[in-house]
Design a protein around this motif. Structure first.
Motif, PDB file in Angstrom:
ATOM      1  N   GLY A  64     -60.800-103.524  85.705  1.00 34.77           N
ATOM      2  CA  GLY A  64     -59.921-102.766  84.739  1.00 34.77           C
ATOM      3  C   GLY A  64     -60.616-101.492  84.579  1.00 34.77           C
ATOM      4  O   GLY A  64     -59.817-100.754  83.940  1.00 34.77           O
ATOM      5  N   PHE A  65     -61.727-101.125  84.983  1.00 34.82           N
ATOM      6  CA  PHE A  65     -62.272 -99.916  84.592  1.00 34.82           C
ATOM      7  C   PHE A  65     -61.695 -98.674  85.541  1.00 34.82           C
ATOM      8  O   PHE A  65     -61.504 -97.535  84.956  1.00 34.82           O
ATOM      9  N   ALA A  66     -61.245 -99.234  86.726  1.00 33.73           N
ATOM     10  CA  ALA A  66     -60.496 -97.985  87.349  1.00 33.73           C
ATOM     11  C   ALA A  66     -59.173 -97.597  87.272  1.00 33.73           C
ATOM     12  O   ALA A  66     -58.369 -97.171  87.703  1.00 33.73           O
ATOM     13  N   SER A  67     -58.504 -98.637  86.391  1.00 38.34           N
ATOM     14  CA  SER A  67     -57.180 -98.577  86.392  1.00 38.34           C
ATOM     15  C   SER A  67     -56.457 -97.167  85.721  1.00 38.34           C
ATOM     16  O   SER A  67     -55.318 -97.031  86.379  1.00 38.34           O
ATOM     17  N   PRO A  68     -56.854 -96.526  84.768  1.00 43.81           N
ATOM     18  CA  PRO A  68     -56.457 -95.279  84.405  1.00 43.81           C
ATOM     19  C   PRO A  68     -56.347 -94.532  85.785  1.00 43.81           C
ATOM     20  O   PRO A  68     -55.315 -93.417  86.014  1.00 43.81           O
ATOM     21  N   LEU A  69     -57.360 -94.352  86.583  1.00 45.38           N
ATOM     22  CA  LEU A  69     -57.231 -93.538  87.853  1.00 45.38           C
ATOM     23  C   LEU A  69     -56.205 -93.970  88.724  1.00 45.38           C
ATOM     24  O   LEU A  69     -55.530 -93.144  89.431  1.00 45.38           O
ATOM     25  N   LEU A  70     -56.321 -95.197  88.881  1.00 43.95           N
ATOM     26  CA  LEU A  70     -55.514 -96.188  89.888  1.00 43.95           C
ATOM     27  C   LEU A  70     -54.003 -95.389  89.456  1.00 43.95           C
ATOM     28  O   LEU A  70     -53.032 -95.190  90.362  1.00 43.95           O
ATOM     29  N   ALA A  71     -53.836 -95.617  88.238  1.00 47.66           N
ATOM     30  CA  ALA A  71     -52.309 -95.198  88.008  1.00 47.66           C
ATOM     31  C   ALA A  71     -51.768 -93.791  88.304  1.00 47.66           C
ATOM     32  O   ALA A  71     -50.755 -93.661  88.601  1.00 47.66           O
ATOM     33  N   GLN A  72     -52.856 -93.045  88.062  1.00 49.39           N
ATOM     34  CA  GLN A  72     -52.508 -91.672  88.493  1.00 49.39           C
ATOM     35  C   GLN A  72     -52.344 -91.399  90.019  1.00 49.39           C
ATOM     36  O   GLN A  72     -51.463 -90.842  90.413  1.00 49.39           O
ATOM     37  N   LEU A  73     -53.146 -92.200  90.830  1.00 52.96           N
ATOM     38  CA  LEU A  73     -53.296 -92.113  92.231  1.00 52.96           C
ATOM     39  C   LEU A  73     -51.927 -92.674  92.740  1.00 52.96           C
ATOM     40  O   LEU A  73     -51.367 -92.383  93.670  1.00 52.96           O
ATOM     41  N   GLU A  74     -51.419 -93.642  92.190  1.00 52.38           N
ATOM     42  CA  GLU A  74     -50.313 -94.428  92.748  1.00 52.38           C
ATOM     43  C   GLU A  74     -48.868 -93.827  92.081  1.00 52.38           C
ATOM     44  O   GLU A  74     -47.863 -94.165  92.516  1.00 52.38           O
ATOM     45  N   GLY A  75     -49.126 -92.634  91.186  1.00 59.36           N
ATOM     46  CA  GLY A  75     -48.022 -91.876  90.786  1.00 59.36           C
ATOM     47  C   GLY A  75     -47.698 -90.663  91.801  1.00 59.36           C
ATOM     48  O   GLY A  75     -48.261 -90.460  92.695  1.00 59.36           O
ATOM     49  N   THR A  76     -47.180 -89.550  90.865  1.00 61.21           N
ATOM     50  CA  THR A  76     -47.179 -88.091  91.540  1.00 61.21           C
ATOM     51  C   THR A  76     -48.112 -87.456  91.785  1.00 61.21           C
ATOM     52  O   THR A  76     -48.213 -86.691  92.763  1.00 61.21           O
ATOM     53  N   VAL A  77     -49.247 -87.780  91.036  1.00 60.56           N
ATOM     54  CA  VAL A  77     -50.639 -87.132  91.412  1.00 60.56           C
ATOM     55  C   VAL A  77     -51.372 -87.517  92.489  1.00 60.56           C
ATOM     56  O   VAL A  77     -51.523 -86.217  93.361  1.00 60.56           O
ATOM     57  N   GLY A  78     -51.182 -88.708  92.894  1.00 58.71           N
ATOM     58  CA  GLY A  78     -51.722 -89.067  94.276  1.00 58.71           C
ATOM     59  C   GLY A  78     -51.001 -88.521  95.427  1.00 58.71           C
ATOM     60  O   GLY A  78     -51.452 -87.949  96.383  1.00 58.71           O
ATOM     61  N   VAL A  79     -49.723 -88.737  95.269  1.00 63.50           N
ATOM     62  CA  VAL A  79     -48.668 -87.925  96.360  1.00 63.50           C
ATOM     63  C   VAL A  79     -48.966 -86.433  96.558  1.00 63.50           C
ATOM     64  O   VAL A  79     -49.289 -86.002  97.740  1.00 63.50           O
ATOM     65  N   SER A  80     -49.181 -85.687  95.556  1.00 65.59           N
ATOM     66  CA  SER A  80     -49.555 -84.337  95.449  1.00 65.59           C
ATOM     67  C   SER A  80     -50.827 -84.056  96.034  1.00 65.59           C
ATOM     68  O   SER A  80     -51.054 -83.112  96.897  1.00 65.59           O
ATOM     69  N   LEU A  81     -51.906 -84.929  95.809  1.00 63.71           N
ATOM     70  CA  LEU A  81     -53.242 -84.664  96.460  1.00 63.71           C
ATOM     71  C   LEU A  81     -52.955 -84.848  97.891  1.00 63.71           C
ATOM     72  O   LEU A  81     -53.575 -84.144  98.651  1.00 63.71           O
TER      73      LEU A  81
END
Length: 256
Positions: A64-81
């Motif tokens: 669960g530690f990585a959940s906040p980051l994973l949520a961003q990566l799997e959203g628009t932030v990850g696509v933009s990166l």
């Protein structure tokens, strides 16, 4: 007063270098548990020093530690990166998987190292490379805390760079002046490169005197005629740094 310690993350083949380092100056040797073989621990004790294992392999991962980051990566932030870096769409799944697997462990390892620094005066960190996750973490953490990092190069350095990573060590001990050129080409300043020979080859003069005995043993072990000519095909190992082909070299050779 804190005891003086060093972080030892060299492979067992470089054990003579550690034995020489400990001569006349007992230390607490902090070793990642996955490198703490009986031979390493015995050599430390024989030198009058103390071995302390860092339980890096045995730590449980908090998914669960990585959940906040994973949520961003799997959203628009990850696509933009991925778009900004020119990476294919499939790279996002690889990146998310790496973060999910590694981030919780890395966080715990950093906490472990911080605790060790409170207990000991760490004078140096010894690594064989500073590119893969574990050694890279040790090198980056050490330099952040102004602990010098010495990399004992594990190869001849006569080939080409296939990793493309920045150097994270303060100084690098290389096999020869020719080996130093490899790192100079990567941007390492010459004054931080030290030709010392290869500590892992210190046993070879004795092994050459046992050549015939060793040949007979290998012939018996593998059912080979010792009187014929042998061809040895020596491969390296897969560092798992490619998203294109993660097969081990044995598998790649078999298919080829």
């Amino acid at each position: 007063m804190k005891k003086t310690a060093l972080i030892y993350a060299l492979w067992e083949k470089n054990l003579p270098a550690l034995a020489r380092y400990l001569q006349g100056k007992p230390r607490v040797v902090l070793i990642p548990d996955y490198l703490a073989s009986k031979a390493v621990v015995d050599a430390i004790v024989a030198a009058g020093s103390e071995a302390r294992l860092l339980p890096m392999q045995g730590l449980a991962s908090d998914a669960g530690f990585a959940s906040p980051l994973l949520a961003q990566l799997e959203g628009t932030v990850g696509v933009s990166l991925c778009e900004a870096a020119g990476l294919p769409a499939g790279a996002l799944a690889v990146l998310s998987g790496e973060a999910k697997r590694d981030l919780p462990l890395v966080y715990q390892w950093l906490s472990l190292l911080e605790q060790a620094m409170l207990e000991y005066d760490i004078e140096i960190t010894l690594v064989n490379e500073d590119v893969l996750r574990d050694s890279k973490l040790l090198a980056l953490w050490s330099r952040r805390h102004e602990i010098p990092v010495l990399q004992v190069a594990h190869g001849t350095g006569l080939g080409r760079d296939y990793i493309g990573e920045d150097n994270h060590s303060d100084d690098i001990a290389v096999f020869s002046r020719r080996s130093a050129e490899f790192f100079i080409d990567l941007g390492v300043a010459p004054q931080h490169l030290h030709p010392i020979g290869n500590p892992a080859w210190d046993t070879y003069p004795e092994l050459t005197r046992q050549r015939e005995t060793i040949r007979q043993q290998l012939a018996a072990q593998h059912g080979i005629d010792p009187k014929t000519r042998w061809l040895v095909f020596g491969t390296s190992w897969n560092a798992y740094l490619s998203a294109l082909d993660q097969r081990d070299f044995d598998d790649q050779v078999d298919v080829a």
